[in-house]
Write a protein that holds these residues in place. Sequence first.
Motif, PDB file in Angstrom:
ATOM      1  N   TYR A  46      -6.481  -9.554  -2.369  1.00  7.87           N
ATOM      2  CA  TYR A  46      -6.330  -8.302  -1.626  1.00  7.87           C
ATOM      3  C   TYR A  46      -7.683  -7.765  -1.165  1.00  7.87           C
ATOM      4  O   TYR A  46      -7.829  -6.568  -0.959  1.00  7.87           O
ATOM      5  CB  TYR A  46      -5.659  -7.230  -2.501  1.00  7.87           C
TER       6      TYR A  46
ATOM      7  N   LEU B 106       0.821  -1.211   0.000  1.00  6.31           N
ATOM      8  CA  LEU B 106       0.000   0.000   0.000  1.00  6.31           C
ATOM      9  C   LEU B 106       0.851   1.255   0.000  1.00  6.31           C
ATOM     10  O   LEU B 106       0.522   2.238  -0.655  1.00  6.31           O
ATOM     11  CB  LEU B 106      -0.925   0.015   1.215  1.00  6.31           C
TER      12      LEU B 106
ATOM     13  N   GLU C   6      -7.659  -5.614   2.088  1.00  8.23           N
ATOM     14  CA  GLU C   6      -7.051  -4.302   1.894  1.00  8.23           C
ATOM     15  C   GLU C   6      -7.953  -3.412   1.033  1.00  8.23           C
ATOM     16  O   GLU C   6      -8.107  -2.219   1.312  1.00  8.23           O
ATOM     17  CB  GLU C   6      -5.674  -4.434   1.220  1.00  8.23           C
TER      18      GLU C   6
ATOM     19  N   GLN D 180     -10.808  -2.075   3.129  1.00 12.59           N
ATOM     20  CA  GLN D 180     -10.363  -0.993   4.006  1.00 12.59           C
ATOM     21  C   GLN D 180     -10.142   0.299   3.215  1.00 12.59           C
ATOM     22  O   GLN D 180     -10.533   1.373   3.659  1.00 12.59           O
ATOM     23  CB  GLN D 180      -9.072  -1.406   4.731  1.00 12.59           C
TER      24      GLN D 180
END
Length: 184
Positions: A61, A6, A64, A67
């Motif tokens: 992913y 990220l 992630e 989020q």
Amino acid sequence: MPELTLSDAVGSNSTARTPLDAGTKPSGQLRNLLEFEKPVAKIEEQIQLLQAQQQAKGIDYSKELRQLRTNYTSLLRKIYDNLSAWETVQVARHAQRPLFKDYVELICREFRELHGDRRFGDDPAIKCGLARLGGHRVMLIGHHKGKDTKEKVQCYFGLAHPEGYRKALRCMKLAEKFGLPVIT
């Protein structure tokens, strides 16, 4: 090739898109970013990069991405809830803001534009017409500014003339005669 994290994805925002054109352009195409939209564009770019990595490498992913989307939504709300007066004007005047014609194409079926005021002529800055919206017949009336320079000049940059207002009034009376709701 090393795996993408990220923090690596935060880099440049040269291909970022923002809510004004989300879903209207292919991924990775440049757009005009307003200054206050840049933090949102960075998160949007992170989401696009992670999705590309997920497809290319087959790595999951989803946690992630979930989020990032949550962060994106909360930041977007925070930014647009606290716009200054000038920032609101910038959004309203944005070159890629959807126009009347765009909304009609997305939400209506069988749009039939009505032209002229029956006295002088047709004003291209005011668009009126009959359409189907969710199975209901409606009368639509809207402003049209034009997308490119040629179209903007043709419709006077959205500046309505008396014949445009007469056309809108004529369409409202027509809607009243047939019991149609008027949507502006």
